[in-house]
Scaffold this motif. Structure first.
Motif, PDB file in Angstrom:
ATOM      1  N   LEU A   1       0.833  -1.194   0.000  1.00 25.25           N
ATOM      2  CA  LEU A   1       0.000   0.000   0.000  1.00 25.25           C
ATOM      3  C   LEU A   1       0.874   1.253   0.000  1.00 25.25           C
ATOM      4  N   ASP A   2       0.346   2.329  -0.536  1.00 26.41           N
ATOM      5  CA  ASP A   2       1.060   3.604  -0.579  1.00 26.41           C
ATOM      6  C   ASP A   2       1.258   4.119   0.843  1.00 26.41           C
TER       7      ASP A   2
ATOM      8  N   ASN B   1      -8.470   1.840   0.168  1.00 29.42           N
ATOM      9  CA  ASN B   1      -7.255   1.029   0.190  1.00 29.42           C
ATOM     10  C   ASN B   1      -7.498  -0.417   0.590  1.00 29.42           C
ATOM     11  N   TRP B   2      -8.766  -0.814   0.656  1.00 34.85           N
ATOM     12  CA  TRP B   2      -9.061  -2.191   1.054  1.00 34.85           C
ATOM     13  C   TRP B   2     -10.274  -2.748   0.317  1.00 34.85           C
TER      14      TRP B   2
ATOM     15  N   ARG C   1     -10.017  -1.429  -7.127  1.00 33.14           N
ATOM     16  CA  ARG C   1      -8.787  -0.895  -7.723  1.00 33.14           C
ATOM     17  C   ARG C   1      -7.538  -1.399  -7.010  1.00 33.14           C
ATOM     18  N   VAL C   2      -7.689  -1.874  -5.779  1.00 31.96           N
ATOM     19  CA  VAL C   2      -6.519  -2.342  -5.004  1.00 31.96           C
ATOM     20  C   VAL C   2      -6.628  -3.838  -4.744  1.00 31.96           C
TER      21      VAL C   2
ATOM     22  N   LYS D   1      -3.389  -5.544  -3.876  1.00 30.59           N
ATOM     23  CA  LYS D   1      -2.601  -4.991  -2.773  1.00 30.59           C
ATOM     24  C   LYS D   1      -2.818  -5.793  -1.492  1.00 30.59           C
TER      25      LYS D   1
ATOM     26  N   ARG E   1     -12.433  -8.952  -1.251  1.00 25.01           N
ATOM     27  CA  ARG E   1     -12.853  -7.568  -1.529  1.00 25.01           C
ATOM     28  C   ARG E   1     -14.355  -7.392  -1.361  1.00 25.01           C
TER      29      ARG E   1
END
Length: 915
Positions: free
Chosen positions: A159-160, A257-258, A262-263, A266, A681
């Motif tokens: 993750l960023d 972010n979870w 799109r992630v 990740k 997800r």
């Protein structure tokens, strides 16, 4: 509260100045973290997650109905609510109503004061961060340097760090309100405890407060009030919105972010999941993520095994011999009367399909998956140990559970009571022999009937196979009769899938009713009983047809002169002498169908359809479409008391497919991996956007589900050994190659595995009708069938040959060797791999030493400065006055109220006045 104020006055001036400094937040890009709790820092007070004063956070919401057709019952509920809320106020909670005329439901907002939080944090011994001392960082070892290089390679999957900052590990100690000087308490004391911890404390209070004026026993708890309709729901608030237009908050961070697709590639922000939802939900997603990672090597190996089968099809001696029409293997009829003779090369595609899964790599893959299951569980225990250390779960102690509201309601008029062994409180109970034994016996009998119902469904599918297969062989179309077995297997598997879904619907209701009827005392006992029933029923429902094909189909068919019948019908036989292809088809359709239909369509599309329907139904109800966060959260779906039960159950069924029959379907781990990427997800999306926020429950591990996983891995060794030995043709090929082949190869294996039968020995009811015999078979004298039996010209015709007994002996020898080898190997692996990594063990010991040193140094410093307490207290108060603009009120109650200042004053001043 005076004792707390006195304790603050005893701080050293410098320490108190550091204590009251603004929170040292970590500024990383878009996200600012509160250094004390790990939550996203709130700079703007007065938002909709606070009370009307804009200062005090809403820690819990209680909802009740304002409309009722029964006036007497509504008055009784109103009396309970008033008494319950008065008791909550006496406990120190701040309550604020949100009542709107014309709205069918009303809300009560609950705020926990500092005094309540510290009192119950002390009672529950919640571990809180203590003041830290700087320490030297040790040099990196060679392994650490290698790990750093590996992390660089995996950087695209991370993750960023600017969007999801990494929180700092804190040294913690069980909270003691008489020793506040030990803890790193910020100026704004709301930042000391995370929002999830605050909600957990409020939930603890709500579950234990009385609501009866008469002092009746067991008249306590919000769950009891929800069960009898006094309240409709009680839940903590989500922290803001999750859409892009919303200000950055913990909920939106988790979505971006979870939960966002799109992630999908990740890693998960497990720390933030734990902070927001609690350790119990955090552990589920940690386990699901680790299971998904573990499927990657299994998927790669399984895919390579499948590719190996495809590449070697044309060079496989068995496939070449089976597809060569010049061999002229005339086969005996597949059904009585209506089926004629046929050539063995008609099942060429079936043999080639079997080779893709039943080849030289199958045994290797079965052994690999047996070892994989052990490695996965052992390394999960190590991963879990790291999580327990990071999340302060090592010394976790379960709270003593109160009785379930349904249990108390059922036993409200029970005359018998006895003291509880732990709490000592008098509780009603059902007599063991008079009530519990008859209920458990009846429940067990019903469970046995449901198991037999699943077996009966399998028998029904068997009759379908027999009848449809006979009908397809009557059709004079090469495309039909050559693929009749594949068609029947595929359609039977689809029908079986539908039957499984229907039986699951019935099983769910019956298992729930049986568990409710048993009337178990606590929620944990209720959940464990429900887990046992659900898993046993679903295990039988999903796997019974697979066990039939793998271990029973075609085993007792007999020989053409004496076929064994089942209710007058001839039993099914396996084409090519192996049922592995049919097992693979059945497994693929049930497994993939369940994942696609139930896990994805039901879990993803149905909630979206329901959401649209609810929106249309409330379009004309403007008062119900309020944008207030507690109203929007109430419209979200409630997970119910079972919580994560369904999520875990789905994964346990999938784990059974991946391990129990993986020798027949090497692509099972690959499809499980694809499903889990979607499942993870979609579950995240449900928790963030579709479900009300759950109370942040704590748990030390995944509980009974680990025992199920362990049992499945052990049982899988047996099932895969049986599949290789008895379902596949691996042993037959090995025996032929090493004992009967002329050149040590598989050339001639098919001819060797087919026995001869004189068509004149057919019984009248089995002999094919003259009309069904094609002209090219008119001169047929012998037909072939897959078995090791003496030919008709032998004195012991149609008896088993010595090769048959050779194969049987080899099958049992292989099974024993395989079982013992794998079990011993996995046991050695489990023994060698420690549950707690050595480095982690050292870190935990080091952390314990550092924590104890911090405590001892702080206590020693306090003891040495004891003679300066009075002077330090005045200096401290002067510092506070200078900070608050001389608005300090020494008569403050210390609960964070805004009553000492005007509404125009900042919340920072209010918090300082409260100190």
């Amino acid at each position: 509260m005076a004792a707390v104020d006195q304790d603050l006055d005893n701080y050293e001036t410098k320490e108190l100045t550091d204590l009251l400094d603004p929170p040292r937040s970590i500024h990383d890009g878009e996200v600012v973290l509160n250094e004390y709790t790990g939550d996203i820092q709130d700079f703007e007070r007065g938002s909709q997650v606070f009370l009307e004063d804009g200062c005090r956070r809403i820690d819990y919401i209680m909802v009740w109905s304002s409309k009722s057709n029964d006036r007497r019952k509504e008055e009784e509920r109103e009396r309970k609510r008033k008494r319950f809320e008065d008791n909550l106020r006496q406990e120190g909670l701040i309550l604020e109503e949100d009542i709107m005329d014309g709205r069918s439901f009303q809300f009560m907002k609950v705020h926990a004061t500092w005094e309540v939080l510290t009192r119950y944090a002390d009672t529950l011994k919640i571990r809180m961060p203590i003041k830290e001392i700087p320490r030297d960082v040790s040099a990196l070892s060679l392994w650490d340097l290698m790990t750093v290089q590996l992390e660089r390679l995996l950087n695209p999957f991370q993750l960023d760090p600017h969007k999801v900052p990494s929180p700092k590990k804190k040294y913690t100690w069980p909270f003691d309100r008489n020793k506040l000087y030990l803890y790193n308490i910020p100026e704004n004391r709301d930042d000391f405890m995370s929002n999830a911890t605050r909600s957990r404390i409020v939930d603890y209070v709500l579950r234990r407060k009385e609501f009866s004026d008469e002092g009746r026993q067991f008249s306590f708890g919000i769950r009891r009030l929800i069960a009898d309709g006094t309240y409709l729901a009680a839940y903590p608030l989500h922290e803001g919105g999750w859409k892009k237009k919303c200000k950055m908050n913990m909920r939106r961070l988790l979505y971006d972010n979870w939960a966002s697709w799109r992630v999908w590639y990740k890693v998960q922000p497990l720390h933030y999941i734990r902070i927001y939802f609690g350790e119990k939900i955090g552990l589920y997603f940690a386990w699901l993520g680790y299971y998904t990672y573990a499927l990657i090597p299994a998927s790669v190996i399984g895919f390579l095994v499948f590719i190996f089968g495809l590449v070697t099809i044309n060079s496989d001696p068995i496939s070449v011999e089976s597809c060569d029409p010049s061999n002229n293997y005339t086969m005996c009829p597949l059904c009585n009367g209506r089926c004629g003779y046929w050539d063995y090369d008609q099942i060429c595609m079936h043999v080639k399909a079997t080779h893709t899964f039943d080849n030289a790599a199958t045994v290797f893959f079965a052994v690999f998956m047996s070892l994989w299951g052990t490695f996965y569980l052992e390394f999960w225990k190590r991963e879990q140990a790291g999580i327990q250390s990071l999340w302060d779960l090592r010394n976790f102690e379960e709270e003593e559970e109160p009785p379930r509201p349904e249990y108390l309601a059922r036993l409200a008029n029970c005359p018998k009571s006895k003291p509880h062994k732990v709490t000592g409180a008098m509780e009603p109970y059902y007599p063991f022999w008079g009530r519990q034994v008859p209920v458990y016996l009846t429940s067990s009998a019903i469970m046995l009937f449901l198991v037999l119902a699943a077996v009966a469904a399998v028998i029904g599918i068997v009759f379908y196979r027999i009848s449809v297969l006979a009908a397809l062989y009557m059709i004079d179309d090469p495309l039909v009769y050559r693929n009749a077995t594949l068609v029947v297997s595929a359609t039977a598997a689809c029908i079986n899938l539908v039957v499984i879904f229907l039986l699951n619907f019935v099983y769910t209701r019956i298992a729930t009713c049986l568990t409710d009827w048993e009337c178990l005392r606590t929620q944990s006992e209720h959940d464990n009983s429900l887990t046992f029933k659900f898993y046993i029923l679903q295990f039988i429902n999903y796997y019974s047809s697979l066990f039939y094909i793998a271990f029973f189909k075609g085993r007792f068919a007999g020989e053409p002169a004496h076929y064994v019948t089942f209710f007058g019908a001839r039993q099914e036989e396996c084409q090519g002498g192996s049922c592995l292809t049919e097992l693979c088809i059945q497994l693929a359709i049930i497994f993939v169908g369940k994942q696609l239909i139930q896990n994805n369509v039901v879990d993803i599309l149905v909630p979206q359809i329901k959401k649209v329907f609810d929106t249309l139904c409330t379009r004309n109800k403007e008062h119900d479409r309020s944008n207030l966060p507690w109203v929007k959260d109430y419209r979200l779906e409630d997970m119910g008391p079972t919580g994560l039960f369904n999520e875990y159950l789905e994964m346990m069924i999938q784990f059974g497919f991946v391990t129990l029959f993986v020798a027949a379907f090497p692509l099972a781990p690959f499809f499980a991996l694809l499903n889990n990427i979607i499942e993870l997800r979609s579950d995240a999306d449900k928790f963030v956007t579709q479900y009300r926020r759950r109370m942040a429950a704590r748990a030390q591990d995944i509980g009974i589900w680990y025992d199920i996983l362990h049992g499945l891995t052990r049982f899988a060794v047996l099932t895969n050994g049986l599949i290789i030995a008895f379902t596949s043709s691996f042993i037959q090929r090995a025996v032929y190659r090493f004992a009967y082949s002329q050149d040590g190869t598989l050339n001639g294996f098919v001819n060797n595995s087919l026995a001869y039968f004189n068509i004149s020995d057919f019984p009248p009811d089995v002999r094919p009708y003259e009309s069904e015999i094609k002209p090219q078979y008119n001169a047929t004298e012998f037909c072939r069938y897959p078995d090791y039996r003496e030919p008709p010209w032998s004195p012991d015709k149609y008896k088993y040959t010595s090769q048959h007994w050779h194969v049987v002996a080899a099958q049992f020898i292989f099974l024993v060797v395989f079982e013992n080898l794998v079990v011993v190997t996995t046991s050695i692996i489990a023994y060698i791999i420690p549950d707690v990594p050595r480095k982690l063990n050292e870190q935990m010991r080091q952390e314990a030493v550092i924590t104890n040193n911090i405590i001892l140094e702080t206590e020693l410093l306090r003891y040495k400065e004891g003679s300066k307490d009075a002077t330090l207290g005045e200096n401290a108060l002067g510092n506070i006055r200078s900070r608050t603009g001389n608005q300090y009120d020494s008569g403050g109650s210390g609960d964070g109220d805004c009553t000492h200042v005007s509404k125009s004053d900042s919340c920072k001043d209010v918090e300082e006045v409260a100190v």
